[in-house]
Design a protein around this motif. Structure first.
Motif, PDB file in Angstrom:
ATOM      1  N   GLY A  60       0.842  -1.192   0.000  1.00 24.63           N
ATOM      2  CA  GLY A  60       0.000   0.000   0.000  1.00 24.63           C
ATOM      3  C   GLY A  60       0.875   1.239   0.000  1.00 24.63           C
ATOM      4  N   ARG A  61       1.978   1.168  -0.754  1.00 26.54           N
ATOM      5  CA  ARG A  61       2.950   2.272  -0.747  1.00 26.54           C
ATOM      6  C   ARG A  61       2.603   3.291  -1.832  1.00 26.54           C
ATOM      7  N   PRO A  62       2.645   4.603  -1.498  1.00 25.89           N
ATOM      8  CA  PRO A  62       2.363   5.620  -2.519  1.00 25.89           C
ATOM      9  C   PRO A  62       3.376   5.510  -3.662  1.00 25.89           C
ATOM     10  N   PRO A 145      11.932  -2.254  -0.533  1.00 23.19           N
ATOM     11  CA  PRO A 145      11.643  -1.385   0.609  1.00 23.19           C
ATOM     12  C   PRO A 145      11.436  -2.251   1.845  1.00 23.19           C
ATOM     13  N   SER A 146      11.193  -1.643   2.980  1.00 25.73           N
ATOM     14  CA  SER A 146      10.946  -2.424   4.185  1.00 25.73           C
ATOM     15  C   SER A 146       9.679  -3.266   4.017  1.00 25.73           C
ATOM     16  N   ALA A 147       9.685  -4.471   4.637  1.00 26.86           N
ATOM     17  CA  ALA A 147       8.610  -5.442   4.410  1.00 26.86           C
ATOM     18  C   ALA A 147       7.459  -5.265   5.399  1.00 26.86           C
ATOM     19  N   ASN A 148       6.948  -4.028   5.473  1.00 24.49           N
ATOM     20  CA  ASN A 148       5.806  -3.727   6.347  1.00 24.49           C
ATOM     21  C   ASN A 148       4.702  -3.116   5.498  1.00 24.49           C
ATOM     22  N   SER A 149       3.493  -3.027   6.041  1.00 24.90           N
ATOM     23  CA  SER A 149       2.468  -2.209   5.388  1.00 24.90           C
ATOM     24  C   SER A 149       2.929  -0.767   5.494  1.00 24.90           C
ATOM     25  N   VAL A 182      17.375  -0.043  12.381  1.00 24.35           N
ATOM     26  CA  VAL A 182      16.860   1.095  11.599  1.00 24.35           C
ATOM     27  C   VAL A 182      17.365   0.943  10.170  1.00 24.35           C
ATOM     28  N   GLU A 183      16.687   1.624   9.226  1.00 20.73           N
ATOM     29  CA  GLU A 183      17.020   1.470   7.816  1.00 20.73           C
ATOM     30  C   GLU A 183      18.385   2.091   7.497  1.00 20.73           C
ATOM     31  N   SER A 184      18.784   1.880   6.232  1.00 20.43           N
ATOM     32  CA  SER A 184      20.083   2.391   5.784  1.00 20.43           C
ATOM     33  C   SER A 184      20.100   3.917   5.760  1.00 20.43           C
TER      34      SER A 184
HETATM   35 MG    MG Z   1      10.083   1.762   4.766  1.00 23.34          MG
END
Ligand code: MG
Ligand code: AMP
Length: 362
Positions: A60-62, A145-149, A182-184
Protein backbone atom coordinates in the motif's frame (compact mmCIF):
# COMPACT_ATOMS: atom_id res chain seq x y z
CA UNK A 1 -2.36 -15.49 -2.51
CA UNK A 2 -0.66 -18.37 -0.73
CA UNK A 3 2.44 -17.26 1.17
CA UNK A 4 5.21 -19.79 1.65
CA UNK A 5 7.16 -19.23 4.90
CA UNK A 6 10.68 -20.66 4.69
CA UNK A 7 12.97 -20.84 7.71
CA UNK A 8 16.64 -20.51 6.77
CA UNK A 9 19.35 -21.63 9.19
CA UNK A 10 22.82 -20.37 8.25
CA UNK A 11 24.44 -22.72 10.78
CA UNK A 12 23.83 -25.83 8.69
CA UNK A 13 26.08 -26.97 5.85
CA UNK A 14 25.13 -25.74 2.35
CA UNK A 15 22.49 -23.54 3.97
CA UNK A 16 22.23 -21.38 0.88
CA UNK A 17 20.44 -24.24 -0.93
CA UNK A 18 17.47 -23.37 1.28
CA UNK A 19 17.25 -20.18 -0.80
CA UNK A 20 16.96 -21.87 -4.21
CA UNK A 21 13.17 -21.71 -4.36
CA UNK A 22 12.96 -18.08 -3.16
CA UNK A 23 15.63 -17.02 -5.67
CA UNK A 24 13.67 -18.65 -8.46
CA UNK A 25 10.49 -16.87 -7.33
CA UNK A 26 12.37 -13.54 -7.43
CA UNK A 27 13.87 -14.06 -10.87
CA UNK A 28 10.50 -15.13 -12.29
CA UNK A 29 8.69 -11.98 -11.15
CA UNK A 30 7.42 -12.93 -7.66
CA UNK A 31 7.61 -11.15 -4.29
CA UNK A 32 9.96 -12.38 -1.55
CA UNK A 33 10.38 -10.87 1.93
CA UNK A 34 13.83 -11.49 3.41
CA UNK A 35 15.98 -10.38 6.35
CA UNK A 36 18.67 -7.74 5.92
CA UNK A 37 20.96 -6.33 8.61
CA UNK A 38 18.83 -3.15 8.83
CA UNK A 39 15.19 -4.36 8.69
CA UNK A 40 13.33 -7.04 6.70
CA UNK A 41 12.90 -6.09 3.02
CA UNK A 42 10.20 -6.93 0.47
CA UNK A 43 12.00 -7.81 -2.76
CA UNK A 44 11.16 -8.00 -6.46
CA UNK A 45 13.25 -8.05 -9.65
CA UNK A 46 14.15 -4.35 -10.04
CA UNK A 47 14.26 -4.61 -13.84
CA UNK A 48 10.74 -6.08 -14.10
CA UNK A 49 8.14 -3.32 -13.97
CA UNK A 50 5.20 -5.68 -13.29
CA UNK A 51 7.04 -7.38 -10.42
CA UNK A 52 7.86 -4.00 -8.87
CA UNK A 53 4.22 -2.89 -9.16
CA UNK A 54 3.48 -5.85 -6.87
CA UNK A 55 5.64 -4.32 -4.12
CA UNK A 56 3.63 -1.07 -4.13
CA UNK A 57 0.38 -3.06 -4.09
CA UNK A 58 1.37 -5.43 -1.25
CA UNK A 59 2.62 -2.58 0.95
CA UNK A 60 0.00 0.00 0.00
CA UNK A 61 2.95 2.27 -0.75
CA UNK A 62 2.36 5.62 -2.52
CA UNK A 63 3.77 5.39 -6.06
CA UNK A 64 5.79 8.60 -5.75
CA UNK A 65 8.03 7.04 -3.08
CA UNK A 66 11.01 5.47 -4.91
CA UNK A 67 12.65 2.15 -4.03
CA UNK A 68 16.20 1.16 -3.13
CA UNK A 69 17.84 -1.37 -5.47
CA UNK A 70 19.82 -4.06 -3.63
CA UNK A 71 22.84 -5.72 -5.25
CA UNK A 72 25.25 -8.52 -4.29
CA UNK A 73 28.27 -7.43 -6.30
CA UNK A 74 29.79 -3.96 -6.80
CA UNK A 75 29.92 -4.62 -10.59
CA UNK A 76 26.12 -4.35 -10.69
CA UNK A 77 26.45 -0.60 -10.06
CA UNK A 78 27.66 -0.19 -13.65
CA UNK A 79 24.44 -1.45 -15.23
CA UNK A 80 22.24 0.67 -12.95
CA UNK A 81 24.02 4.03 -13.32
CA UNK A 82 25.00 6.26 -16.22
CA UNK A 83 27.98 7.90 -14.59
CA UNK A 84 29.61 6.86 -11.35
CA UNK A 85 30.38 9.85 -9.07
CA UNK A 86 34.02 9.88 -8.05
CA UNK A 87 33.38 9.40 -4.30
CA UNK A 88 31.63 6.08 -5.08
CA UNK A 89 34.68 3.82 -4.87
CA UNK A 90 35.87 5.13 -1.52
CA UNK A 91 32.36 4.83 -0.05
CA UNK A 92 31.86 1.32 -1.41
CA UNK A 93 35.21 0.26 0.04
CA UNK A 94 34.47 1.78 3.44
CA UNK A 95 30.80 0.84 3.93
CA UNK A 96 29.73 -1.93 1.53
CA UNK A 97 28.37 -4.38 2.18
CA UNK A 98 26.41 -2.53 4.86
CA UNK A 99 23.67 -0.03 5.76
CA UNK A 100 24.60 2.77 3.32
CA UNK A 101 22.45 3.59 0.25
CA UNK A 102 24.03 5.68 -2.51
CA UNK A 103 21.91 7.91 -4.76
CA UNK A 104 23.48 8.16 -8.25
CA UNK A 105 22.43 9.13 -11.81
CA UNK A 106 20.25 6.31 -13.16
CA UNK A 107 20.79 4.34 -16.37
CA UNK A 108 18.16 3.65 -19.05
CA UNK A 109 17.82 0.11 -17.73
CA UNK A 110 16.22 1.20 -14.46
CA UNK A 111 12.43 1.43 -14.88
CA UNK A 112 10.71 4.69 -13.87
CA UNK A 113 8.57 2.83 -11.36
CA UNK A 114 11.71 2.23 -9.25
CA UNK A 115 12.75 5.87 -9.16
CA UNK A 116 9.27 7.45 -9.15
CA UNK A 117 10.34 9.36 -12.23
CA UNK A 118 13.53 10.83 -10.71
CA UNK A 119 16.70 10.76 -12.82
CA UNK A 120 18.61 9.15 -9.95
CA UNK A 121 18.60 5.64 -8.52
CA UNK A 122 19.29 4.56 -4.92
CA UNK A 123 21.59 1.50 -4.59
CA UNK A 124 22.71 -0.57 -1.61
CA UNK A 125 24.69 -3.76 -1.04
CA UNK A 126 23.39 -5.46 2.14
CA UNK A 127 25.75 -7.40 4.43
CA UNK A 128 23.23 -9.89 5.84
CA UNK A 129 24.35 -13.33 4.60
CA UNK A 130 20.80 -14.38 3.65
CA UNK A 131 20.11 -11.15 1.73
CA UNK A 132 23.47 -11.34 -0.06
CA UNK A 133 23.07 -15.00 -1.02
CA UNK A 134 19.46 -14.55 -2.15
CA UNK A 135 20.29 -11.61 -4.43
CA UNK A 136 23.31 -13.40 -5.88
CA UNK A 137 21.32 -16.58 -6.57
CA UNK A 138 18.42 -14.70 -8.15
CA UNK A 139 20.85 -13.15 -10.65
CA UNK A 140 18.94 -9.84 -10.76
CA UNK A 141 19.12 -6.52 -8.90
CA UNK A 142 16.42 -6.58 -6.21
CA UNK A 143 14.19 -3.60 -5.40
CA UNK A 144 13.34 -3.85 -1.71
CA UNK A 145 11.64 -1.38 0.61
CA UNK A 146 10.95 -2.42 4.18
CA UNK A 147 8.61 -5.44 4.41
CA UNK A 148 5.81 -3.73 6.35
CA UNK A 149 2.47 -2.21 5.39
CA UNK A 150 3.16 1.37 4.39
CA UNK A 151 3.08 3.64 7.47
CA UNK A 152 3.57 0.88 10.08
CA UNK A 153 6.80 0.43 12.09
CA UNK A 154 9.43 -1.38 9.98
CA UNK A 155 9.84 -5.13 10.64
CA UNK A 156 12.88 -6.42 12.53
CA UNK A 157 11.43 -9.89 13.26
CA UNK A 158 9.73 -12.31 10.88
CA UNK A 159 6.53 -12.16 12.95
CA UNK A 160 6.21 -8.46 12.03
CA UNK A 161 6.41 -9.36 8.32
CA UNK A 162 3.84 -12.12 8.76
CA UNK A 163 1.49 -9.68 10.57
CA UNK A 164 1.63 -7.19 7.68
CA UNK A 165 2.18 -9.23 4.51
CA UNK A 166 0.99 -12.83 4.89
CA UNK A 167 -1.37 -13.55 1.98
CA UNK A 168 0.04 -10.63 -0.04
CA UNK A 169 3.47 -11.97 -1.08
CA UNK A 170 4.79 -15.28 -2.48
CA UNK A 171 7.52 -16.08 0.05
CA UNK A 172 8.58 -14.87 3.50
CA UNK A 173 12.03 -15.97 4.61
CA UNK A 174 12.46 -16.40 8.36
CA UNK A 175 16.09 -15.56 9.11
CA UNK A 176 16.04 -14.30 12.69
CA UNK A 177 16.44 -10.74 13.91
CA UNK A 178 17.55 -7.69 11.87
CA UNK A 179 20.29 -6.42 14.15
CA UNK A 180 20.87 -2.80 13.13
CA UNK A 181 17.14 -2.17 13.57
CA UNK A 182 16.86 1.10 11.60
CA UNK A 183 17.02 1.47 7.82
CA UNK A 184 20.08 2.39 5.78
CA UNK A 185 21.51 5.89 5.59
CA UNK A 186 20.53 7.41 2.22
CA UNK A 187 23.37 9.56 0.84
CA UNK A 188 23.00 11.69 -2.31
CA UNK A 189 26.39 11.61 -4.07
CA UNK A 190 25.22 13.54 -7.13
CA UNK A 191 25.87 16.77 -5.16
CA UNK A 192 29.09 18.16 -3.65
CA UNK A 193 29.53 17.72 -0.79
CA UNK A 194 27.38 14.59 -0.55
CA UNK A 195 24.14 15.07 1.36
CA UNK A 196 22.38 12.77 3.83
CA UNK A 197 18.73 12.43 2.74
CA UNK A 198 17.86 10.00 5.53
CA UNK A 199 19.95 9.22 8.64
CA UNK A 200 20.39 5.50 9.25
CA UNK A 201 22.73 2.64 10.08
CA UNK A 202 25.92 4.43 8.96
CA UNK A 203 26.45 7.56 11.06
CA UNK A 204 27.31 11.12 10.01
CA UNK A 205 30.56 10.79 11.98
CA UNK A 206 31.54 7.64 10.06
CA UNK A 207 30.78 9.32 6.71
CA UNK A 208 32.74 12.46 7.65
CA UNK A 209 35.74 10.38 8.71
CA UNK A 210 35.92 9.02 5.17
CA UNK A 211 34.69 11.95 3.05
CA UNK A 212 35.51 15.04 5.11
CA UNK A 213 32.54 17.26 4.23
CA UNK A 214 29.02 15.79 4.35
CA UNK A 215 25.77 17.81 4.48
CA UNK A 216 23.16 16.92 7.05
CA UNK A 217 20.61 19.52 8.00
CA UNK A 218 17.61 18.24 9.93
CA UNK A 219 16.53 21.85 10.56
CA UNK A 220 16.11 22.87 6.93
CA UNK A 221 13.98 19.87 6.00
CA UNK A 222 10.71 19.47 7.84
CA UNK A 223 11.19 15.91 8.97
CA UNK A 224 7.66 14.67 8.79
CA UNK A 225 6.17 16.55 5.86
CA UNK A 226 9.36 16.71 3.80
CA UNK A 227 8.55 20.31 2.90
CA UNK A 228 11.64 22.41 3.08
CA UNK A 229 11.96 25.86 4.60
CA UNK A 230 14.60 26.54 1.92
CA UNK A 231 12.85 26.89 -1.46
CA UNK A 232 15.97 25.72 -3.30
CA UNK A 233 15.56 22.30 -1.72
CA UNK A 234 11.94 21.86 -2.82
CA UNK A 235 10.50 19.48 -3.96
CA UNK A 236 11.82 17.05 -1.34
CA UNK A 237 14.94 15.30 -2.63
CA UNK A 238 14.01 12.07 -0.94
CA UNK A 239 10.31 11.80 -1.65
CA UNK A 240 9.68 9.11 0.97
CA UNK A 241 10.53 11.51 3.76
CA UNK A 242 7.25 13.41 3.41
CA UNK A 243 4.98 10.57 4.49
CA UNK A 244 3.75 9.66 7.94
CA UNK A 245 5.87 6.69 8.82
CA UNK A 246 6.81 4.06 11.34
CA UNK A 247 3.57 4.61 13.23
CA UNK A 248 2.24 2.34 15.94
CA UNK A 249 -1.55 2.34 16.43
CA UNK A 250 -1.07 4.38 19.59
CA UNK A 251 -0.50 8.13 19.52
CA UNK A 252 3.12 8.94 20.30
CA UNK A 253 4.44 11.91 22.26
CA UNK A 254 8.18 12.54 22.40
CA UNK A 255 9.75 14.39 25.34
CA UNK A 256 13.21 15.88 25.09
CA UNK A 257 15.50 17.43 27.71
CA UNK A 258 17.33 16.56 30.91
CA UNK A 259 16.47 12.86 31.50
CA UNK A 260 15.38 13.35 35.12
CA UNK A 261 13.03 16.23 34.20
CA UNK A 262 11.70 14.27 31.24
CA UNK A 263 10.93 11.28 33.50
CA UNK A 264 9.14 13.57 35.99
CA UNK A 265 7.03 15.13 33.21
CA UNK A 266 6.15 11.74 31.72
CA UNK A 267 5.19 10.41 35.17
CA UNK A 268 2.96 13.42 35.86
CA UNK A 269 1.20 13.12 32.50
CA UNK A 270 0.88 9.33 32.81
CA UNK A 271 -1.06 9.73 36.04
CA UNK A 272 -3.27 12.40 34.50
CA UNK A 273 -4.02 10.52 31.27
CA UNK A 274 -4.61 7.31 33.22
CA UNK A 275 -7.23 9.08 35.35
CA UNK A 276 -8.92 10.15 32.10
CA UNK A 277 -9.15 6.48 31.14
CA UNK A 278 -6.37 6.30 28.52
CA UNK A 279 -4.09 3.26 28.51
CA UNK A 280 -0.51 4.50 28.64
CA UNK A 281 2.84 3.17 27.44
CA UNK A 282 6.19 4.62 28.47
CA UNK A 283 9.35 4.14 26.43
CA UNK A 284 12.31 4.81 28.73
CA UNK A 285 15.94 3.62 28.86
CA UNK A 286 17.98 1.40 31.20
CA UNK A 287 19.66 4.46 32.74
CA UNK A 288 16.37 6.28 33.48
CA UNK A 289 14.31 3.32 34.74
CA UNK A 290 14.86 4.25 38.39
CA UNK A 291 13.38 7.74 37.82
CA UNK A 292 9.90 6.20 37.52
CA UNK A 293 7.93 5.33 40.68
CA UNK A 294 7.21 1.59 41.04
CA UNK A 295 3.47 2.44 41.35
CA UNK A 296 3.46 3.58 37.68
CA UNK A 297 4.11 -0.01 36.64
CA UNK A 298 0.72 -1.03 38.00
CA UNK A 299 -1.19 0.95 35.36
CA UNK A 300 1.37 1.77 32.60
CA UNK A 301 3.17 -0.52 30.21
CA UNK A 302 6.81 0.54 30.63
CA UNK A 303 9.39 -0.72 28.12
CA UNK A 304 13.10 0.14 28.02
CA UNK A 305 14.39 1.01 24.56
CA UNK A 306 17.91 -0.04 25.63
CA UNK A 307 21.00 1.67 27.00
CA UNK A 308 21.85 5.33 26.33
CA UNK A 309 25.50 4.38 26.73
CA UNK A 310 25.15 1.92 23.86
CA UNK A 311 22.93 3.71 21.31
CA UNK A 312 23.13 0.73 18.92
CA UNK A 313 20.76 -1.04 21.34
CA UNK A 314 18.24 1.82 21.02
CA UNK A 315 18.26 1.43 17.22
CA UNK A 316 18.08 -2.34 17.37
CA UNK A 317 15.02 -2.39 19.67
CA UNK A 318 13.09 0.64 18.38
CA UNK A 319 10.57 -0.82 15.90
CA UNK A 320 9.99 -3.97 17.95
CA UNK A 321 9.17 -1.84 21.02
CA UNK A 322 6.65 0.25 19.04
CA UNK A 323 4.92 -2.92 17.84
CA UNK A 324 5.01 -4.39 21.37
CA UNK A 325 2.96 -1.43 22.63
CA UNK A 326 0.36 -2.20 19.94
CA UNK A 327 0.18 -5.80 21.14
CA UNK A 328 -0.65 -4.50 24.62
CA UNK A 329 -3.36 -2.26 23.12
CA UNK A 330 -1.71 0.88 24.50
CA UNK A 331 -3.49 4.06 23.30
CA UNK A 332 -0.81 6.63 24.03
CA UNK A 333 2.96 6.21 24.21
CA UNK A 334 5.26 8.75 25.83
CA UNK A 335 8.87 8.31 24.78
CA UNK A 336 12.13 9.83 26.05
CA UNK A 337 14.08 11.41 23.17
CA UNK A 338 17.54 9.85 22.75
CA UNK A 339 20.80 11.82 22.53
CA UNK A 340 21.34 12.74 18.90
CA UNK A 341 24.83 11.51 18.30
CA UNK A 342 25.97 8.50 16.32
CA UNK A 343 23.09 6.24 15.43
CA UNK A 344 20.96 8.21 17.93
CA UNK A 345 20.33 10.61 15.02
CA UNK A 346 18.52 7.88 13.09
CA UNK A 347 16.59 6.79 16.19
CA UNK A 348 15.48 10.39 16.81
CA UNK A 349 14.46 10.78 13.15
CA UNK A 350 12.27 7.66 13.28
CA UNK A 351 10.72 8.60 16.64
CA UNK A 352 9.93 12.12 15.45
CA UNK A 353 8.22 10.75 12.35
CA UNK A 354 6.35 8.10 14.33
CA UNK A 355 5.17 10.93 16.58
CA UNK A 356 4.07 13.01 13.58
CA UNK A 357 6.32 15.78 14.95
CA UNK A 358 4.57 15.69 18.33
CA UNK A 359 7.46 16.72 20.63
CA UNK A 360 7.72 18.61 23.92
CA UNK A 361 11.08 20.23 24.63
CA UNK A 362 11.70 20.78 28.33
MG1 MG B 1 10.08 1.76 4.77
P1 AMP C 1 12.43 2.33 2.34
O1 AMP C 1 12.97 1.40 1.31
O2 AMP C 1 10.99 2.16 2.63
O3 AMP C 1 13.28 2.31 3.55
O4 AMP C 1 12.56 3.79 1.72
C1 AMP C 1 13.55 4.13 0.77
C2 AMP C 1 14.00 5.56 0.98
O5 AMP C 1 14.97 5.88 -0.03
C3 AMP C 1 12.85 6.56 0.85
O6 AMP C 1 13.01 7.58 1.84
C4 AMP C 1 13.07 7.09 -0.55
O7 AMP C 1 12.54 8.39 -0.71
C5 AMP C 1 14.58 7.07 -0.69
N1 AMP C 1 14.98 6.98 -2.10
C6 AMP C 1 14.84 5.94 -2.94
N2 AMP C 1 15.28 6.26 -4.18
C7 AMP C 1 15.69 7.55 -4.13
C8 AMP C 1 16.25 8.46 -5.10
N3 AMP C 1 16.45 8.11 -6.36
N4 AMP C 1 16.55 9.70 -4.66
C9 AMP C 1 16.33 10.07 -3.39
N5 AMP C 1 15.82 9.26 -2.43
C10 AMP C 1 15.49 8.01 -2.79
Amino acid sequence: MKTEIIKVDTAVQDWDKQLDYAAQVLSSGGLVAFPTETVYGLGANALDQTAVEGIYRAKGRPSDNPLIVHIANTDSVKELTDSIPFVTTVLMEAFWPGPLTLVMPKSEKVPDIITAGLDTVAIRMPSHPIAAALIKKSGVPVAAPSANSSGRPSPTLVKHVIEDLKGKVDVIIDGGISNVGVESTVLDITVTPPMILRPGGVTLEQLRSVLGAVCWDPESVDMYTGTSSDASLAPPRSPGMKYKHYSPNAALLLLQGDPERVAAEISKRAELYHREGTSIGILNTDETASFYEPSLHTYCKIISLGSRENPETLASNLFRCLRDFDEKAVEMIMAEAPDENGIGQAVMNRLLKAAGGNIIKL
